[in-house]
Motif scaffolding. Structure first.
Motif, mmCIF file in Angstrom:
data_model
loop_
_atom_site.group_PDB
_atom_site.id
_atom_site.type_symbol
_atom_site.label_atom_id
_atom_site.label_comp_id
_atom_site.label_asym_id
_atom_site.label_seq_id
_atom_site.Cartn_x
_atom_site.Cartn_y
_atom_site.Cartn_z
ATOM 1 N N GLN A 9 78.560 62.736 45.280
ATOM 2 C CA GLN A 9 78.814 62.143 46.918
ATOM 3 C C GLN A 9 80.293 61.740 46.858
ATOM 4 N N ALA A 10 80.687 61.685 45.928
ATOM 5 C CA ALA A 10 82.796 61.336 47.270
ATOM 6 C C ALA A 10 83.558 62.833 47.367
ATOM 7 N N LEU A 42 85.743 59.577 38.079
ATOM 8 C CA LEU A 42 84.603 58.657 38.768
ATOM 9 C C LEU A 42 83.951 59.570 38.296
ATOM 10 N N LYS A 43 82.451 58.653 38.050
ATOM 11 C CA LYS A 43 81.735 58.849 37.246
ATOM 12 C C LYS A 43 80.180 58.783 38.376
ATOM 13 N N GLY A 47 75.755 60.889 35.038
ATOM 14 C CA GLY A 47 76.901 60.244 34.254
ATOM 15 C C GLY A 47 78.241 61.064 33.320
ATOM 16 N N LYS A 48 78.644 62.638 34.285
ATOM 17 C CA LYS A 48 79.800 62.784 34.416
ATOM 18 C C LYS A 48 80.993 62.762 35.082
ATOM 19 N N ASP A 49 81.583 62.714 34.180
ATOM 20 C CA ASP A 49 83.411 62.513 34.710
ATOM 21 C C ASP A 49 83.814 63.082 35.336
ATOM 22 N N LEU A 77 88.817 53.952 37.880
ATOM 23 C CA LEU A 77 87.612 54.523 37.184
ATOM 24 C C LEU A 77 86.322 53.319 37.593
ATOM 25 N N LEU A 78 85.460 54.250 38.556
ATOM 26 C CA LEU A 78 84.137 53.379 39.848
ATOM 27 C C LEU A 78 83.487 54.865 38.980
#
Length: 127
Positions: A9-10, A42-43, A47-49, A77-78
């Protein structure tokens, strides 16, 4: 190279940030204010980084990292959703940090400067 990542979404916000940094004077202001390389990891809900390198030290650019996140002055990290709230001013970085939703590795003072960069580069009209 696109800063957008599928399933995050970012992505549109990071694209806005990249577009905002195209403006040389805005980029120079951000570099003066932050003077750091910021890694945003971001995760998403699957669950993908994914990591982005926000260079506010030399270039005034943001790029998607290929592979593992590189070294920077500070790494945030968020979760993707929390980043969106933070970038939209709907969440407070300090509160996210206190609640364990935002992890910071590296220079804590540089991390606090990021919120001001988002406010500066926000293309939405100020009310």
């Amino acid at each position: 190279m696109s800063v957008e990542a599928e399933g995050f979404q970012a992505s549109p916000l990071l694209k806005e940030l990249a577009d905002g940094l195209q403006d040389k004077s805005a980029a120079e202001k951000a570099i003066k204010a932050v003077n750091a390389i910021i890694i945003i990891t971001l995760k998403n809900k699957e669950g993908k980084d994914e990591s982005w390198v926000l260079d506010l030290k030399k270039d005034g650019t943001i790029k998607k990292a290929d592979g593992p996140p590189p070294k920077g002055d500070v790494q945030l990290l968020l979760k993707d959703v929390d980043f969106v709230k933070l970038a939209n001013g709907k969440a407070n970085g300090q509160k996210l940090f206190m609640n364990g939703k935002l992890k910071v590795k590296g220079n804590m003072m540089k991390a606090t400067a990021i919120e001001s960069v988002f406010k500066q580069l926000d293309p939405r009209p100020k009310l």
